[in-house]
Design an enzyme around this catalytic site. Structure first.
Site, short mmCIF file in Angstrom:
data_model
loop_
_atom_site.label_atom_id
_atom_site.label_comp_id
_atom_site.label_asym_id
_atom_site.label_seq_id
_atom_site.Cartn_x
_atom_site.Cartn_y
_atom_site.Cartn_z
N ASP A 139 108.19 54.66 -41.09
CA ASP A 139 108.46 55.00 -39.69
C ASP A 139 109.83 55.66 -39.54
OD1 ASP A 139 109.56 52.52 -40.53
OD2 ASP A 139 110.14 52.11 -38.46
N GLU A 140 109.99 56.32 -38.42
CA GLU A 140 111.29 56.86 -37.98
C GLU A 140 112.02 57.62 -39.10
OE1 GLU A 140 112.70 53.94 -34.48
OE2 GLU A 140 112.99 53.07 -36.47
N VAL A 141 111.33 58.57 -39.70
CA VAL A 141 111.97 59.36 -40.75
C VAL A 141 112.58 60.62 -40.14
CG1 VAL A 141 111.58 60.62 -42.89
CG2 VAL A 141 110.36 58.48 -42.47
#
Lengths: 548, 522
Positions: B315-317
């Protein structure tokens, strides 16, 4: 990582300053120069509360996970000692899962207890000497080190075990428990004999398990009196066999303590060297009594303040005290006596008439009530403790054995001891845990002997107590409201005044308190972050336990 | 004003009514319950009997769980009253049909619990396919018992009982985060114990994130240099201990490494995992060493974490560190990739490594939202951003775990228990074959403001509300959460009595009680 750097720096400092040198520490005779040295020394010692005197070297010793107890002396064979040994062994070795085998430096703990008397009373000797011999002896390297705790009573031995457990540190690389800075020589005893914490089970019921958890955590900070404010206006949770309707005043039938529960709590506490001081807060904080016995209320509409006119009120008090005397062996019993309002007495016709007949004002009646309750307590072989309003209103009439419990503000204990009475300090401005805006520093710097300079008067101050009133505290938040602030007061009450008077708390004490808070967390006590603006607040953001 | 206070009075009246009906205070509500009106008394020497059971209990799981159950029924009270001559329940007879006590995803958890009427020398009977079903039966049984504080004996009201029960979803999770704050071993064990009270069965251990790397991994021994401090760490033996402790209570442990975006702490021990020393996240996609480390970690994990799944995050890369760092930007050019391509490349390569170690993979939903078609078919997509994701995942034929943050993130203190209760994982999913792909749900206890001091009251009682949603058949769930409030309040008081610091229902998450009062009213 910052901590890694910090540790390395510390090791370097320690190596430079203390390698192989035994430093005198603690005690009263230190010169100014040495004190500054010792302060540095203090900041690298992670013990809470600080022992009275200690010295150490620079060796590291490993501790055998199968460390054995060798009990000696007339009191050494007490089950309380062996149980405590097992408890601490669990605390030290159960916080991590894996241990390396092989030879260890410390395989045996010798506990010597001089007295076989296991009576726990106010002023019981809690002193101990802890000696951890280094691995090298007379220039020859010996494999086995020796660790011993010597104490006059089993309760001193318990304090020594706590200190020893705090010296045991897990090495995450070698998977062993280590004692750093050996050899150690610690001579310790408390500054005050009364180091209390109040729990309030009337505003919110606290299950027996929770009370036990609090008692257990108190022993980590060497507190020794649980002041059990059992009953108040809101609920009456305790079973009283002589007046079996009293606990109808409990919140629900599940929110109650049986007599057996109370015995269990007293026994559990005794095994940790902790007294239970019970309280009934009469006549002002007792509305819940009347749920079971409405005759105790002045009237159905005016239910505050027990009816001063009826003998029944005093019969019930006498019955409660008879039952409680069997449960609570501690010599002090708290009779409350705070915040008494005479309005109900004045507005109830039969009470008002009685006052007229006896030519009493409400203040006279308040005095009459408190003194009569004191007589009952004394007849039950108890020393009465009363909140300070009783002293402020009619101090010269109080029984000379009375212990006055300060709470309203500073400056009370000096007046109390000047009159020759004993005093417990709980100034609400600094030692009320329900005041969430009091920071740990204020708990720490509050000095019970402030303004008392005559030695004979200082001796009348039994100690102090932090109070956890329960209006907004229940099982969900009691521990984090108590800890870590109670620990700050605990060091003030245990350690020498020289040790606790150092300036610049953020440099000298904060890090050690944060470390103790981490220790509490590791032991399963949900102590809150130390530097929170308000007590029991969550941590402000991600971070290490040792910096919050 | 008068209206308000009479409503409050009515609420109080209803509360006291619900306490009269002891028997209905079960949480989560079983699939099928019937009961009578008799009262039984538990023998002071309450026995476990297992004759005829195919399960030998060589590991002691059943016996230990039985002892724990007896202890939590007594909850520290002295129980030594003299028993009446009739109506004494002598013990529990447990029949477990499977000899196997391997715990994994989908392990059978059903049970039947029969408690007789007022017979002489009676035993209650438990039948279960596996020992873990029997453990759930113990929990249900414990909630039927009360210590009578006047007589000092344990009473069981509303007998006879017939309970047939099984979970609605096989995955009922709670996530803990030991990277934002370290949680001591004892705290994690306490959380595991409390999970069993609500019949949750997966502890999702978000062990590592950007803030700290607390766990020891032998293949790359410097990784845990990224811990906050020397003592805020878990040895591999600690991890083994957590897994074993959980499994003996019927709880699987799902381990996570959140790659490539939440991994800055990895580079403390191995700085070459950072794109550069100024730009430290995500992990360097261009460096083979990165994947060697992931392989080493998952190899170590496979020896500790035996659960079918491993969580790979994803997530949230934010790929700006890749495009800004010269050697990576060159690498991207050489491979004809942009940042998004490299993100996909990273996630898929990590998936392959996990599969090679025998794991099925769980990834946060961004991976599905960005390149769902290319994910391994053995992927389970972990929803978190919002509602409506599960139906898309199921339509694509992948499995899904529901954790939409607006309802099931415990760190959202303004998400209240009623929202937790009403969050339906199968909303808008009607086809049975698609419903089956939703393996369950999970409440997430992110750790930014949660440490050993406040985790229990932030988790409970809200996690319990979700736990009933995940356990109890849909048709038995209340349409209006207010209908279960008193029962949930009762469960929170039960947690309190057992030593769990569950917060009041009133107020936001982990709020202190607003004023003095009885536990069940708060």
């Amino acid at each position: 990582m910052p901590f890694g750097a910090f540790t390395a720096l510390h090791l370097l400092l320690i190596a430079l300053l203390f390698s192989g040198v035994l430093l005198p520490a603690g005690g009263r005779k230190r010169s100014g120069l040495r004190r500054s040295t010792v302060r540095l020394d203090d900041s690298s010692i992670y013990l809470w509360p600080l022992p009275k005197q200690y010295s150490h070297g620079s060796q590291t010793l490993t501790v055998d996970p199968d460390i054995a107890l060798e009990a000696r002396g007339p009191g050494g064979s007490s089950a309380i000692v062996s149980e405590a040994f097992d408890r601490y062994k669990n605390l030290v070795f159960k916080q991590q899962a894996g241990y390396a085998g092989g030879d260890h430096d410390i395989a045996k703990l010798i506990v010597v207890v001089a007295s076989e008397n296991d009576t726990l009373q106010l002023g019981v000797n809690e002193s101990y000497t802890l000696y951890i011999r280094g691995a090298s002896d007379g220039g020859r390297l010996s494999i086995v080190s020796e660790v011993s705790i010597e104490a006059n009573t089993i309760y001193g031995a318990l304090r020594g075990l706590e200190t020893l457990s705090q010296l045991c540190i897990y090495n995450y690389d070698t998977k062993t428990i280590e004692v750093h800075k050996a050899p150690w020589f610690i001579q310790d005893e408390p500054r005050f004999s009364y180091r209390g914490l109040l729990l309030d089970t009337s505003r919110h019921f606290l299950p027996v398990n929770i009370i036990k958890q609090v008692i257990e955590s108190m022993s980590y900070a060497k507190l020794n009196v649980l002041h059990w404010h059992i009953i108040d206006e809101e609920s009456f949770p305790l079973e009283v066999p002589t007046y079996p309707n009293l606990w109808e005043g409990s919140y629900t039938k599940w929110e109650r303590y049986t007599v057996e529960d109370a015995y269990e709590i007293v026994d559990f506490a005794k095994r940790r060297g902790i007294h239970i001081m019970a309280e009934i807060d009469v006549p002002g904080h007792a509305e819940s009594w009347g749920v079971g016995y409405p005759a105790l209320w002045p009237s159905r509409n005016c239910t505050e303040t027990l009816d001063v006119t009826k003998n029944f009120s005093f019969e019930v008090i006498s019955g409660i005290l008879t039952d409680m005397r069997k449960i609570f062996p501690f010599e002090l019993f708290h009779l409350g006596g705070d915040e008494v309002h005479g309005d109900c007495w004045l507005s109830t016709p039969h009470v008002k008439e009685w006052l007229n007949q006896h030519n009493m004002t409400t203040n006279d009646a308040y005095q009459y009530f408190v003194l009569r309750a004191q007589d009952i307590a004394i007849a039950h072989n108890w020393t009465p403790v009363n909140w300070e309003e009783t002293f402020n209103s009619f101090g010269e009439k109080l029984n000379p054995h009375t212990v006055v419990h300060n709470w309203l503000g500073p400056g009370v204990c000096p007046k109390v001891v000047a009159k020759g009475l004993r005093c417990i300090a709980s100034n609400q401005g600094v030692w009320y845990l329900d005041h969430l805006d009091i920071p740990w520093e204020d708990f720490y710097t509050s000095e019970p002997l402030e303004g008392i300079n005559v030695t004979s008067q200082q001796e009348l101050v039994l100690g102090g107590e932090v109070c956890m009133w329960g209006e907004t505290t229940d099982t969900s938040d009691v521990q984090q409201t108590i800890w870590p602030r109670a620990a700050a007061a605990a060091e003030r009450l245990w350690s020498s005044i020289e040790a606790t008077s150092a300036g610049g708390l953020n440099d000298t004490v904060l890090h050690r308190l944060q470390y103790f808070r981490g220790l509490l967390n590791h032991r399963g006590v949900p102590a809150a972050p130390v530097t929170n603006r308000y007590a029991r607040q969550p941590p402000i953001g991600p971070g290490s336990c040792f910096s919050q | 004003m008068a209206g308000v206070s009479s409503a409050a009075l009515l609420a109080g009246f209803l509360l006291s009514l619900s306490f009269l009906a002891d028997g209905l205070n079960l949480w989560p509500m079983p699939a099928s319950v019937s009961y009578g009106s008799g009262t039984l008394y538990l023998s002071n020497d309450f026995q476990l009997r297992t004759e005829g059971s195919r399960y030998s209990d060589g590991s002691g799981i059943l016996k230990e769980a039985f002892q724990r159950m007896v202890d939590i029924i007594k909850i520290a009270h002295v129980v030594d009253g003299s028993l009446p001559r009739y109506g004494v329940l002598k013990g529990l007879r447990v029949l477990v049909f499977s000899a196997d006590d391997k715990l994994n995803f989908g392990t059978e958890e059903s049970y039947k619990l029969s408690i007789p009427a007022n017979n002489k020398d009676a035993y209650a009977e438990i039948e279960a396919q596996t020992v873990y079903g029997a453990l759930h039966a113990f929990e249900t049984f414990s909630q039927l018992c009360n210590v009578n504080l006047t007589t000092n004996i344990i009473e069981l009201h509303s007998a006879p009982w017939k309970i047939v029960d099984q979970p609605r979803f096989p995955y009922r999770g709670l996530m803990i985060d030991t990277s934002r704050h370290y949680l001591p071993l004892q705290t994690i064990k306490n959380v595991i114990d409390s999970m069993t009270y609500a019949k949750l069965n997966v502890l999702h251990w978000h062990a590592v994130d950007r803030e700290s790397f607390p766990i020891e991994l032998p293949s790359f021994p410097k990784l845990w240099d990224g811990a906050y401090s020397y003592s805020e760490r878990y040895t591999t033996a600690d991890a083994h201990e957590i897994v074993q402790y959980a499994e003996r209570r019927g709880i699987n442990v799902l381990a996570e490494i959140d790659v490539p975006g939440h991994a800055r702490s990895w580079g403390i021990g191995y700085p070459s995992l950072w794109p550069s020393s100024n730009c430290q996240e995500p992990l360097d996609v261009s460096n083979e060493f990165t994947f060697q480390v992931i392989d080493g970690i998952l190899s170590d994990f496979s020896k500790i974490f035996k659960f079918k799944f491993v969580h790979l995050g994803g997530d949230e890369v934010n790929t700006s560190c890749w495009t800004r760092t010269p050697h990576i930007s060159n690498w991207l050019k050489n491979h004809g990739m942009n940042g998004s391509d490299a993100y996909r490349y990273f996630v898929l390569r990590a998936q392959k490594i996990a599969l090679s170690h025998g794991y099925d993979v769980i990834n946060w939903e961004e991976t599905f939202n960005s390149f769902g078609k290319e994910l391994s078919p053995r992927t389970v997509v972990h929803n978190w951003l919002g509602g409506g994701v599960a139906q898309k995942v199921a339509a694509a034929g992948l499995r899904c775990i529901v954790s939409n943050q607006d309802k099931w993130y415990l760190d959202h203190l303004d998400a209240t228990w009623d929202g937790f209760y009403m969050n339906e994982p199968l909303v808008n999913i009607t086809k049975p074959e698609q419903q089956k792909l939703i393996i369950g749900g999970e409440v997430c206890m992110w750790g930014e403001t949660v440490d050993a001091s406040d985790i229990e009251q932030t988790v409970w009682p809200r996690a319990a509300a979700a736990a009933e949603r995940l356990w109890t058949p849909l048709k038995k769930l209340a349409k209006d959460p207010m209908l279960v409030r008193t029962r949930l309040a009762h469960f929170r008081c039960l947690l309190n009595r057992r030593g769990v610091a569950a917060a009041p229902l009133f107020g936001l998450g982990r709020a202190a009680p607003p004023h003095q009062d009885s536990c069940p009213k708060q």
